[in-house]
Design a protein around this motif. Sequence first.
Motif, PDB file in Angstrom:
ATOM      1  N   SER A 284      24.984  32.176  -1.120  1.00  0.00           N
ATOM      2  CA  SER A 284      24.953  30.967  -1.703  1.00  0.00           C
ATOM      3  C   SER A 284      23.631  30.654  -2.514  1.00  0.00           C
ATOM      4  CB  SER A 284      24.894  29.837  -0.478  1.00  0.00           C
ATOM      5  OG  SER A 284      26.279  29.943  -0.005  1.00  0.00           O
ATOM      6  N   GLY A 285      22.768  31.677  -2.459  1.00  0.00           N
ATOM      7  CA  GLY A 285      21.374  31.647  -3.167  1.00  0.00           C
ATOM      8  C   GLY A 285      20.418  30.591  -2.226  1.00  0.00           C
ATOM      9  N   GLY A 286      19.589  30.209  -3.130  1.00  0.00           N
ATOM     10  CA  GLY A 286      18.347  29.391  -2.257  1.00  0.00           C
ATOM     11  C   GLY A 286      18.431  27.846  -2.281  1.00  0.00           C
ATOM     12  N   PHE A 287      17.558  27.215  -1.863  1.00  0.00           N
ATOM     13  CA  PHE A 287      17.636  25.723  -1.782  1.00  0.00           C
ATOM     14  C   PHE A 287      17.307  25.003  -3.268  1.00  0.00           C
ATOM     15  CE2 PHE A 287      16.984  26.853   2.745  1.00  0.00           C
ATOM     16  CZ  PHE A 287      18.387  26.470   3.352  1.00  0.00           C
ATOM     17  N   GLU A 288      16.788  25.860  -4.049  1.00  0.00           N
ATOM     18  CA  GLU A 288      16.016  25.294  -5.557  1.00  0.00           C
ATOM     19  C   GLU A 288      16.852  24.292  -6.342  1.00  0.00           C
ATOM     20  OE1 GLU A 288      14.080  28.922  -4.247  1.00  0.00           O
ATOM     21  OE2 GLU A 288      16.274  28.483  -4.801  1.00  0.00           O
ATOM     22  N   PRO A 289      18.291  24.654  -6.142  1.00  0.00           N
ATOM     23  CA  PRO A 289      19.300  23.613  -7.055  1.00  0.00           C
ATOM     24  C   PRO A 289      19.275  22.356  -6.315  1.00  0.00           C
ATOM     25  CG  PRO A 289      20.387  25.705  -6.679  1.00  0.00           C
ATOM     26  CD  PRO A 289      19.028  25.799  -5.730  1.00  0.00           C
ATOM     27  N   LEU A 290      18.810  22.161  -4.921  1.00  0.00           N
ATOM     28  CA  LEU A 290      18.782  20.732  -4.374  1.00  0.00           C
ATOM     29  C   LEU A 290      17.835  19.770  -5.282  1.00  0.00           C
ATOM     30  CD1 LEU A 290      18.781  21.676  -0.806  1.00  0.00           C
ATOM     31  CD2 LEU A 290      20.708  20.931  -2.247  1.00  0.00           C
ATOM     32  N   ARG A 291      16.812  20.300  -5.962  1.00  0.00           N
ATOM     33  CA  ARG A 291      15.956  19.638  -6.739  1.00  0.00           C
ATOM     34  C   ARG A 291      16.849  18.576  -7.740  1.00  0.00           C
ATOM     35  NH1 ARG A 291      16.663  24.295  -9.637  1.00  0.00           N
ATOM     36  NH2 ARG A 291      16.554  24.229 -11.776  1.00  0.00           N
ATOM     37  N   PHE A 292      17.996  18.942  -7.947  1.00  0.00           N
ATOM     38  CA  PHE A 292      18.647  17.754  -8.688  1.00  0.00           C
ATOM     39  C   PHE A 292      19.367  16.530  -8.045  1.00  0.00           C
ATOM     40  CE2 PHE A 292      19.058  21.807 -11.378  1.00  0.00           C
ATOM     41  CZ  PHE A 292      18.476  21.323 -12.773  1.00  0.00           C
ATOM     42  N   TYR A 293      19.002  16.702  -6.688  1.00  0.00           N
ATOM     43  CA  TYR A 293      19.682  15.728  -6.126  1.00  0.00           C
ATOM     44  C   TYR A 293      18.554  14.618  -5.922  1.00  0.00           C
ATOM     45  CZ  TYR A 293      22.017  12.734  -2.550  1.00  0.00           C
ATOM     46  OH  TYR A 293      22.828  11.865  -1.830  1.00  0.00           O
ATOM     47  N   LYS A 294      18.995  13.280  -6.484  1.00  0.00           N
ATOM     48  CA  LYS A 294      18.005  12.075  -6.384  1.00  0.00           C
ATOM     49  C   LYS A 294      18.728  10.712  -5.745  1.00  0.00           C
ATOM     50  CE  LYS A 294      15.151  14.662  -8.567  1.00  0.00           C
ATOM     51  NZ  LYS A 294      13.873  15.136  -8.063  1.00  0.00           N
ATOM     52  N   GLY A 295      19.951  11.126  -5.050  1.00  0.00           N
ATOM     53  CA  GLY A 295      20.816   9.907  -4.604  1.00  0.00           C
ATOM     54  C   GLY A 295      20.151   9.791  -2.920  1.00  0.00           C
ATOM     55  N   ASP A 296      20.652   8.737  -2.498  1.00  0.00           N
ATOM     56  CA  ASP A 296      20.095   8.097  -1.320  1.00  0.00           C
ATOM     57  C   ASP A 296      20.877   8.619  -0.126  1.00  0.00           C
ATOM     58  OD1 ASP A 296      22.345   6.514  -1.789  1.00  0.00           O
ATOM     59  OD2 ASP A 296      21.210   4.681  -1.661  1.00  0.00           O
ATOM     60  N   GLY A 297      21.823   9.510  -0.446  1.00  0.00           N
ATOM     61  CA  GLY A 297      22.779  10.081   0.640  1.00  0.00           C
ATOM     62  C   GLY A 297      22.129  11.213   1.516  1.00  0.00           C
ATOM     63  N   GLN A 298      22.964  11.998   2.131  1.00  0.00           N
ATOM     64  CA  GLN A 298      22.288  13.027   3.000  1.00  0.00           C
ATOM     65  C   GLN A 298      22.992  14.672   2.391  1.00  0.00           C
ATOM     66  OE1 GLN A 298      20.681  10.345   4.675  1.00  0.00           O
ATOM     67  NE2 GLN A 298      20.665  12.523   5.966  1.00  0.00           N
ATOM     68  N   ILE A 299      22.187  15.262   2.539  1.00  0.00           N
ATOM     69  CA  ILE A 299      22.507  16.978   2.283  1.00  0.00           C
ATOM     70  C   ILE A 299      22.707  17.610   3.721  1.00  0.00           C
ATOM     71  CG2 ILE A 299      21.753  18.958   1.226  1.00  0.00           C
ATOM     72  CD1 ILE A 299      22.421  17.093  -0.848  1.00  0.00           C
ATOM     73  N   VAL A 300      24.017  18.012   3.824  1.00  0.00           N
ATOM     74  CA  VAL A 300      24.447  18.517   5.139  1.00  0.00           C
ATOM     75  C   VAL A 300      23.988  20.081   5.100  1.00  0.00           C
ATOM     76  CG1 VAL A 300      25.696  18.864   7.232  1.00  0.00           C
ATOM     77  CG2 VAL A 300      25.749  16.542   5.456  1.00  0.00           C
ATOM     78  N   LEU A 301      23.247  20.824   5.603  1.00  0.00           N
ATOM     79  CA  LEU A 301      22.864  22.142   5.336  1.00  0.00           C
ATOM     80  C   LEU A 301      23.879  22.967   6.356  1.00  0.00           C
ATOM     81  CD1 LEU A 301      19.215  22.102   5.348  1.00  0.00           C
ATOM     82  CD2 LEU A 301      20.694  22.201   3.485  1.00  0.00           C
ATOM     83  N   GLY A 302      24.833  23.730   5.735  1.00  0.00           N
ATOM     84  CA  GLY A 302      25.744  24.535   6.481  1.00  0.00           C
ATOM     85  C   GLY A 302      25.114  25.902   6.864  1.00  0.00           C
ATOM     86  N   LEU A 303      24.047  25.907   7.679  1.00  0.00           N
ATOM     87  CA  LEU A 303      23.052  26.994   8.057  1.00  0.00           C
ATOM     88  C   LEU A 303      23.766  27.981   9.146  1.00  0.00           C
ATOM     89  CD1 LEU A 303      19.656  25.213   7.923  1.00  0.00           C
ATOM     90  CD2 LEU A 303      20.826  26.669   6.114  1.00  0.00           C
ATOM     91  N   VAL A 304      24.635  27.285   9.999  1.00  0.00           N
ATOM     92  CA  VAL A 304      25.182  28.302  11.101  1.00  0.00           C
ATOM     93  C   VAL A 304      26.607  28.650  10.676  1.00  0.00           C
ATOM     94  CG1 VAL A 304      26.216  28.287  13.402  1.00  0.00           C
ATOM     95  CG2 VAL A 304      23.893  26.834  12.524  1.00  0.00           C
ATOM     96  N   THR A 305      26.959  29.760  10.626  1.00  0.00           N
ATOM     97  CA  THR A 305      28.017  30.521  10.227  1.00  0.00           C
ATOM     98  C   THR A 305      29.394  30.165  11.126  1.00  0.00           C
ATOM     99  OG1 THR A 305      29.332  32.242   9.222  1.00  0.00           O
ATOM    100  CG2 THR A 305      27.895  32.759  11.320  1.00  0.00           C
ATOM    101  N   SER A 306      30.687  29.834  10.420  1.00  0.00           N
ATOM    102  CA  SER A 306      31.781  29.851  11.474  1.00  0.00           C
ATOM    103  C   SER A 306      32.528  31.056  11.558  1.00  0.00           C
ATOM    104  CB  SER A 306      32.530  28.472  10.879  1.00  0.00           C
ATOM    105  OG  SER A 306      33.198  28.770   9.568  1.00  0.00           O
ATOM    106  N   LYS A 307      31.999  32.067  10.734  1.00  0.00           N
ATOM    107  CA  LYS A 307      32.916  33.263  10.180  1.00  0.00           C
ATOM    108  C   LYS A 307      32.928  34.158  11.480  1.00  0.00           C
ATOM    109  CE  LYS A 307      32.758  32.694   5.329  1.00  0.00           C
ATOM    110  NZ  LYS A 307      33.977  32.406   5.227  1.00  0.00           N
TER     111      LYS A 307
END
Length: 372
Positions: A284-307
């Motif tokens: 999924s690459g790094g977190f750099e693309p999150l710089r485009f998020y300027k909203g007031d909602g939540q970013i839910v990080l899927g850091l734990v695999t379900s696989k």
Amino acid sequence: MSVITERLTRTDAPFRGDQVGSFLRPKALKKARKAFAEGNIALEELRKVEDNEIDKLVNKQVEVGLKAITDGEFRRSWWHLDFLEGLIGIDGYVPEHGYFFEGVETEKYDVRNTGKVAFNPNHPFFEHFTYLKEAVGDRAIPKATIPSPNQLLHQGIRDEAVYPTIEAFCEDVQQAYRETIQEFYRLGCRYLQIDDCFWGVLCYDKVVEDISEQELTYLKELSAKNVQSILKDKPADLVITTHICRGNYASTYAGSGAYEPVAKELFGQTNYDGYFLEYDTERSGGFEPLRFYKGDGQIVLGLVTSKTGELEAKEDIKARIQEAAKYVPLEQLCLSTQCGFASTEEGNHLTEEEQWQKVKLVLEVAEEVWGK
């Protein structure tokens, strides 16, 4: 990372420790669904088994501490097709091939457009949600999950004789979704998740390499317009999140690629209350693309695999949360598994006990990072 101050405690969805939706189907449920498919039991008997297993699942989710409760998608074969073929003008069929994942092909089944698309007031998912809401009661928030309208943008679904242009097709799909959302709300739904693989497809390395920049731009704009349209006029107290998926079938995946190619449109031109993002592997690459998020909602990080059943180290998860916080404020971050445990009824390759250990890990890390 130390426990954060109480100002970071969330009492609204999406929660600091949340979930994507699907859970492994118990043996009794798989046995009943197989018996029904083979004509050995009636629908009423299957429903009794489904109800019983959903009741047990709801109780287990409450017991482990989840604040958002789903029915595990126990009444579905597929995370998306069961809902889509419930719309008027969309029907299921058996194609020549199933979906292709890394090293495996799924069961042969898909949907296609067969007539004018419209809202179905008798969609079975409404009855499913009503049952879930009653089972949850006042113990937590019942969470409904449905696929994005963008799932109908995949090649070969639209009947060009019915809809000569993709724009006309999308207009009817959007209207059907707006009415669907309003009906969920009328039934008491206040937390709705819209699962979307199409954004994931548009950032696959192979797709980005194979299509023109002009086509990619057009598809991103079309996808964003679909989202903007169905979120328009949503009730203020209805939380609508999205989950961007890269494929989840029997512990395999469909593609790899960072969010960068779609980040500007996905994070800047849609207005979800939360974004569940897959970040369990380097695919999924790094977190750099999150710089485009300027909203007031939540970013839910899927850091734990379900696989897989192997548990991630808490300190590793916390370190990645800190890294993501360089781009999105910590108070706007949450944690979950990267996807559900059974996007199809086959399920991923881990045990039910391992599944619940994963859920507990998410909740424990969330409490240690953001507070109880």
